[in-house]
Design an enzyme around this catalytic site. Structure first.
Site, mmCIF file in Angstrom:
data_model
loop_
_atom_site.group_PDB
_atom_site.id
_atom_site.type_symbol
_atom_site.label_atom_id
_atom_site.label_comp_id
_atom_site.label_asym_id
_atom_site.label_seq_id
_atom_site.Cartn_x
_atom_site.Cartn_y
_atom_site.Cartn_z
ATOM 1 N N HIS A 1 62.044 62.435 69.644
ATOM 2 C CA HIS A 1 61.655 63.415 70.842
ATOM 3 C C HIS A 1 61.793 65.015 70.185
ATOM 4 O O HIS A 1 62.698 65.361 69.337
ATOM 5 C CB HIS A 1 62.815 63.291 71.991
ATOM 6 C CG HIS A 1 64.006 63.678 72.031
ATOM 7 N ND1 HIS A 1 64.354 64.979 72.160
ATOM 8 C CD2 HIS A 1 65.189 63.088 71.718
ATOM 9 C CE1 HIS A 1 65.829 65.122 72.109
ATOM 10 N NE2 HIS A 1 66.067 63.843 71.718
ATOM 11 N N ASP B 1 69.727 66.936 67.343
ATOM 12 C CA ASP B 1 69.212 66.514 68.835
ATOM 13 C C ASP B 1 67.952 67.137 69.284
ATOM 14 O O ASP B 1 67.900 67.905 69.975
ATOM 15 C CB ASP B 1 70.326 66.347 70.024
ATOM 16 C CG ASP B 1 69.983 65.512 71.011
ATOM 17 O OD1 ASP B 1 69.131 64.866 71.093
ATOM 18 O OD2 ASP B 1 70.301 65.856 72.150
ATOM 19 N N GLU C 1 62.434 64.271 76.618
ATOM 20 C CA GLU C 1 63.399 63.021 76.563
ATOM 21 C C GLU C 1 64.663 63.618 77.109
ATOM 22 O O GLU C 1 65.258 62.973 78.035
ATOM 23 C CB GLU C 1 63.714 62.591 75.428
ATOM 24 C CG GLU C 1 64.330 61.681 74.939
ATOM 25 C CD GLU C 1 65.887 61.969 74.919
ATOM 26 O OE1 GLU C 1 66.698 61.032 75.156
ATOM 27 O OE2 GLU C 1 66.467 63.048 75.086
ATOM 28 N N GLU C 2 65.187 64.951 77.173
ATOM 29 C CA GLU C 2 66.289 65.353 77.638
ATOM 30 C C GLU C 2 66.324 65.476 78.894
ATOM 31 O O GLU C 2 67.723 65.322 79.667
ATOM 32 C CB GLU C 2 66.711 66.844 76.985
ATOM 33 C CG GLU C 2 66.813 66.817 75.392
ATOM 34 C CD GLU C 2 68.063 65.996 75.007
ATOM 35 O OE1 GLU C 2 68.907 65.497 75.957
ATOM 36 O OE2 GLU C 2 68.407 66.104 73.887
ATOM 37 N N ASP D 1 67.525 58.808 67.290
ATOM 38 C CA ASP D 1 68.157 59.909 68.281
ATOM 39 C C ASP D 1 69.670 59.952 68.369
ATOM 40 O O ASP D 1 69.992 59.828 69.491
ATOM 41 C CB ASP D 1 67.192 59.793 69.595
ATOM 42 C CG ASP D 1 67.547 60.821 70.654
ATOM 43 O OD1 ASP D 1 68.037 61.888 70.073
ATOM 44 O OD2 ASP D 1 67.520 60.706 71.693
ATOM 45 N N HIS E 1 74.199 68.969 72.671
ATOM 46 C CA HIS E 1 73.974 69.615 73.548
ATOM 47 C C HIS E 1 74.774 71.055 73.900
ATOM 48 O O HIS E 1 75.180 71.697 75.147
ATOM 49 C CB HIS E 1 74.262 69.019 75.102
ATOM 50 C CG HIS E 1 73.303 67.860 75.362
ATOM 51 N ND1 HIS E 1 73.348 67.080 76.191
ATOM 52 C CD2 HIS E 1 72.274 67.582 74.535
ATOM 53 C CE1 HIS E 1 72.329 66.198 76.436
ATOM 54 N NE2 HIS E 1 71.741 66.200 75.277
#
Length: 457
Positions: A277, A289, A322-323, A348, A419
């Site tokens: 992604h 990520d 995606e997130e 991922d 994140h």
């Protein structure tokens, strides 16, 4: 990155997978692909370019649009065919100011970040007494209405695991906690970050409101600040917290997927989808990520094609959004779900080494699993008894019955960075990134050239 979901079909037995097969690919081809891939520079170049020239790529924002434009140009320059962006629209949550301050009894600032889809406080913020819950189960057990006018605080801690399995149970505090707190009457919720580090930086992430629940401000405290707040509460005096979390929701903003292909020689053999992604959270630059995942699949597809024409088309799916809930994967399935898909895979889970391979293949395809396992063994990758499950970007394909292979990466340190503002290029180990490319190149080569009939039977 979303939680990887386990598959539902019976897994292949480890002994069966590792038994030599007469259908093993020519060692010279697989050995050469593996050796060349271990010197790859494309994956790091892709990840460095994306994170440097675009940076953070929140879903549905102009930055994500720039990432699509950058990626289309990059993949064309690398020689891929049929490169294009496929747009769709979606609602978008945008972060504002994230501030927290203990008012009493021990005045001080705390470090936190709003969770995706958090409701906004007024510009001047809100204030309330902290209601402390050591675990999500404790919050669930609170009587209805008992949190009226209060700010819920859940301090459930996450521990590192190699396979990332602790994310499932720990992440529930983020995913379901805000809805539960709202049902109990809370005016806001703060949680201990879903992370395994001890740095003073929060881990953001999305949460979805349950049907009929009133959205409330919701945020994650950095781990040290969550521990600090818990110590204050345990002093036995009421703790009052002031929160300012300003955010807004926008309707029908543009997002999209990027598609690219290496065409195969047999159109009837189906498509092998390699997914990642493009979007990221706003706090870092989205290196692990999932910029690295996109670099890995692009580099590996090119390496697999170096050995000669492929039987099946390899299609890259670099998904958007995606997130925030897997919008890109659903949009891809809506557009392409009726096409013949032979296999699907997703990268991922960062950039650390692949250590295990899982399969979910049709009955009677043990020979393909053995060939892939044999090609991966020199890279230190072992075959497991567990079924592959895929990830968010390929979830609709997997649910539809498309075979899937998981190249499981070492997740021991992944949730130190996940994140957070620390998701930056310097966290990638180039040697481990190249090992990923080699593992992916072997799997893509064997799958794309497999003589077996693959797809939904």
């Amino acid at each position: 990155m979303q939680k990887i979901r386990p598959g539902t079909l019976a897994a292949l037995l480890l002994g069966s997978i590792l038994t030599p097969s007469p259908l093993l690919a020519a060692p010279s081809s697989v050995d050469a692909i593996r050796a060349t891939a271990l010197t790859d520079t494309v994956a790091m170049d892709f990840t460095e370019g994306l994170t440097t020239e675009v940076g953070p790529r929140p879903a549905g924002t102009p930055q994500e649009a720039r990432a699509r434009d950058w990626t289309v140009a990059k993949l064309k320059s690398l020689g891929f065919s049929n490169v294009r962006a496929e747009p769709y629209a979606m609602p978008v949550w945008l972060r504002g100011r994230d501030e927290a301050r203990v008012i009493s009894p021990f005045p001080q600032n705390l470090v936190l970040a709003a969770l995706g889809n958090s409701a906004s406080t007024p510009e001047k913020g809100i204030e309330g007494e902290v209601a402390y819950f050591p675990t999500l189960a404790d919050l669930e057990a609170a009587p209805e209405g008992s949190l009226t006018g209060k700010i819920a605080f859940v301090s459930h801690a996450m521990r590192p695991t190699q396979d990332g399995s602790s994310y499932g149970i720990s992440g529930a505090a983020r995913r379901q906690g805000p809805s539960i707190a709202s049902k109990k009457g809370a005016i806001a919720i703060v949680i201990r970050s879903i992370g395994t580090d001890n740095h003073r930086q929060p881990h953001t992430g999305v949460q979805m409101w349950a049907d009929g629940v009133k959205p409330i401000p919701a945020a994650a405290l950095s781990v040290p600040d969550a521990e600090q707040l818990a110590r204050m509460v345990l002093r036995g005096q009421p703790v009052r917290l002031h929160l300012t979390l300003t955010s807004k929701m926008l309707k029908d903003q543009p997002s999209g997927n990027v598609i690219a292909e290496i065409p195969g020689s047999d159109p009837g053999a189906g498509i092998v989808v390699a997914a990642c992604h493009l979007d990221s959270w706003d706090l870092g630059t989205g290196a692990i990520d999932d910029g690295a995942g996109c670099g890995i699949i692009a580099a590996a597809a090119l390496q697999a094609a170096k050995a000669g024409p492929l039987r099946r088309t390899i299609r890259l799916l670099m998904a958007g959004a995606e997130e925030v809930g897997g919008n890109g994967g659903r949009a891809y399935f809506d557009a392409h779900g009726k096409e013949a898909h032979a296999m699907t895979m997703e990268s991922d889970f960062g950039a650390d080494r692949v250590w295990r391979v899982d399969f979910k293949l049709p009955q009677g395809h043990e020979a393909l699993a053995r060939r892939i396992a044999a090609g991966l063994a020199p890279l230190g990758v072992g075959a497991s008894r567990l079924p592959a499950g895929g990830g968010s970007d390929i979830e609709p394909l997997v649910k539809a019955g498309v075979p899937v292979i998981d190249l499981q990466q070492d997740g021991t340190r992944y949730f130190d960075i996940h994140h957070t503002p620390d998701d930056t290029l310097d966290k990638i180990d180039p040697a481990q990134l190249r090992q990923n490319v080699a593992a992916w190149a072997v799997a893509l080569f064997e799958t794309a050239n497999a003589p077996e009939k693959l797809g939904i039977n």
